[in-house]
Design a protein around this motif. Structure first.
Motif, short mmCIF file in Angstrom:
data_model
loop_
_atom_site.label_atom_id
_atom_site.label_comp_id
_atom_site.label_asym_id
_atom_site.label_seq_id
_atom_site.Cartn_x
_atom_site.Cartn_y
_atom_site.Cartn_z
N VAL A 65 75.71 -44.17 81.02
CA VAL A 65 76.32 -42.91 80.59
C VAL A 65 75.26 -41.88 80.24
O VAL A 65 75.32 -40.72 80.66
CB VAL A 65 77.25 -43.14 79.38
N LEU A 66 74.24 -42.29 79.49
CA LEU A 66 73.20 -41.35 79.08
C LEU A 66 72.41 -40.84 80.28
O LEU A 66 72.09 -39.65 80.36
CB LEU A 66 72.26 -42.00 78.06
N LYS A 67 72.11 -41.73 81.21
CA LYS A 67 71.39 -41.30 82.40
C LYS A 67 72.22 -40.29 83.19
O LYS A 67 71.69 -39.29 83.70
CB LYS A 67 71.05 -42.50 83.28
N GLY A 68 73.52 -40.54 83.27
CA GLY A 68 74.40 -39.62 83.97
C GLY A 68 74.47 -38.25 83.34
O GLY A 68 74.75 -37.25 84.00
N GLU A 69 74.17 -38.19 82.03
CA GLU A 69 74.16 -36.93 81.29
C GLU A 69 72.76 -36.34 81.20
O GLU A 69 72.52 -35.39 80.45
CB GLU A 69 74.73 -37.14 79.89
N ASN A 70 71.80 -36.94 81.93
CA ASN A 70 70.41 -36.50 81.99
C ASN A 70 69.63 -36.77 80.70
O ASN A 70 68.63 -36.12 80.42
CB ASN A 70 70.31 -35.01 82.36
N PHE A 71 70.08 -37.75 79.92
CA PHE A 71 69.32 -38.22 78.76
C PHE A 71 68.60 -39.49 79.19
O PHE A 71 69.13 -40.59 79.09
CB PHE A 71 70.25 -38.49 77.57
N LYS A 72 67.38 -39.34 79.68
CA LYS A 72 66.68 -40.43 80.34
C LYS A 72 65.62 -41.10 79.46
O LYS A 72 64.92 -42.01 79.93
CB LYS A 72 66.02 -39.91 81.62
N HIS A 73 65.48 -40.65 78.24
CA HIS A 73 64.41 -41.19 77.39
C HIS A 73 64.98 -41.61 76.03
O HIS A 73 64.50 -41.19 74.98
CB HIS A 73 63.31 -40.15 77.21
N GLN A 74 66.01 -42.45 76.06
CA GLN A 74 66.70 -42.88 74.83
C GLN A 74 66.59 -44.37 74.58
O GLN A 74 67.12 -44.86 73.59
CB GLN A 74 68.18 -42.49 74.90
#
Length: 313
Positions: A65-74
């Motif tokens: 989900v985060l990658k799909g929202e462009n949050f790639k460094h979590q």
């Protein structure tokens, strides 16, 4: 003149509260996508109900989900753990330390003790702020020998205040004592029997430079109020505004997997049918399956009802 005096006094009171903390205005500025409740200092307060449902989410589901929202460094991994079979979920309260520097350390001590009324050593200040549902997230710059600021005494305080464990980018001490705290599910880098030193005029190994400010944990960017999900050796920090989406997506995946696995065991469908895009007939079967088991499935009944109304796949 009286109004000016009151304004100045108000500003002074605000300064007394924040100390090493980010200001409320700055925290609001940095978290504009969160529209829900907040703590008095501005930290996002994701609802307890979402935190409870988050305990069943896998790292893969959250990461997707985060990658799909462009949050790639979590996300970050390669942790040592206490209670490795348990799941850590809560709202991040962050603290950032740097290698000890006497001039900065003494200045922060002076302000904290004399102006802000703080007591004890700096490493206890963030812990005093913890509330139920928090996870203490600490950038301890990987400190190892003479670096541990958390042993069994502070750990007991952390657990009593938050009901949770820690994500600690450094070494802990008193490892046997930490393991004795029943549900202290924690992630840390290493263990060392030494203790951090903060003796003015002698030796200072760690200096607290930030409370509830943006920080870095391994390869992850962390904000106060992020939802911490730690399990299976990894930790992911979920921005508050995406927490509900992560939970709902996980629940959909979980239900579809349960249905698919059952139908495969029954040999009603082939692996190829379940692994590919489902036909209208399988989708109809899935909807009926949900209706028939709505009170027994490991997803809130209200969520299943919403799912049945709004499904778009």
């Amino acid at each position: 003149m009286k109004r000016l005096l009151l304004l100045v006094l108000g500003l002074l009171c605000t300064e007394n509260v924040i100390s090493q903390q980010i200001t409320k205005d700055e925290l609001l500025f940095l978290t504009p996508l969160w529209k829900g409740d907040r703590f008095s200092d501005g930290r996002p307060k994701v609802p307890d109900a979402i935190l409870k449902r988050m305990k069943l989410v896998t790292l893969e589901e959250a990461w997707a989900v985060l990658k799909g929202e462009n949050f790639k460094h979590q996300y970050d991994d390669n942790w040592q753990t206490i209670n490795p079979d348990s799941v850590l979920v809560g709202r991040a309260l962050t603290a950032s330390f740097i290698p000890g520097r006497p001039d900065i350390h003494l200045a922060i001590d002076e302000r904290g003790h004399t102006r802000d009324g703080r007591v004890k050593s700096q490493n206890s200040w963030p812990i005093d702020m913890l509330v139920k549902g928090d996870v203490y997230v600490v950038n301890q710059f990987g400190a190892h020998e003479d670096g541990p600021t958390i042993g069994d005494n502070l750990a007991n305080s952390i657990y009593v205040k938050s009901g949770n464990g820690i994500v600690y980018d450094g070494a802990v001490r008193d490892i046997n004592g930490l393991k004795e705290i029943g549900s202290f599910t924690s992630f840390f880098r290493s263990y060392h029997p030494s203790h951090h030193l903060t003796s003015p005029g002698k030796e200072i190994n760690t200096t607290l430079v930030g409370i509830n400010q943006p920080t870095k944990i391994g390869n992850a960017a962390v904000m106060p109020g992020d939802v911490v999900l730690g399990r299976d050796g990894g930790v992911i920090f979920i921005p508050p505004h995406l927490a509900e989406k992560v939970v709902k997506t996980s629940e959909v995946v979980r239900l579809r997997d349960m249905f698919g696995h059952q139908r495969l065991r029954e040999q009603k469908y082939t692996p190829g049918q379940i692994d590919s895009r489902w036909s209208d007939a399988i989708e109809k079967d899935f909807s009926q399956w949900l209706n028939d088991r709505i009170d027994q499935l490991p997803v809130p009944k209200e969520q299943i009802q919403e799912l049945l109304k709004t499904r778009t796949w």
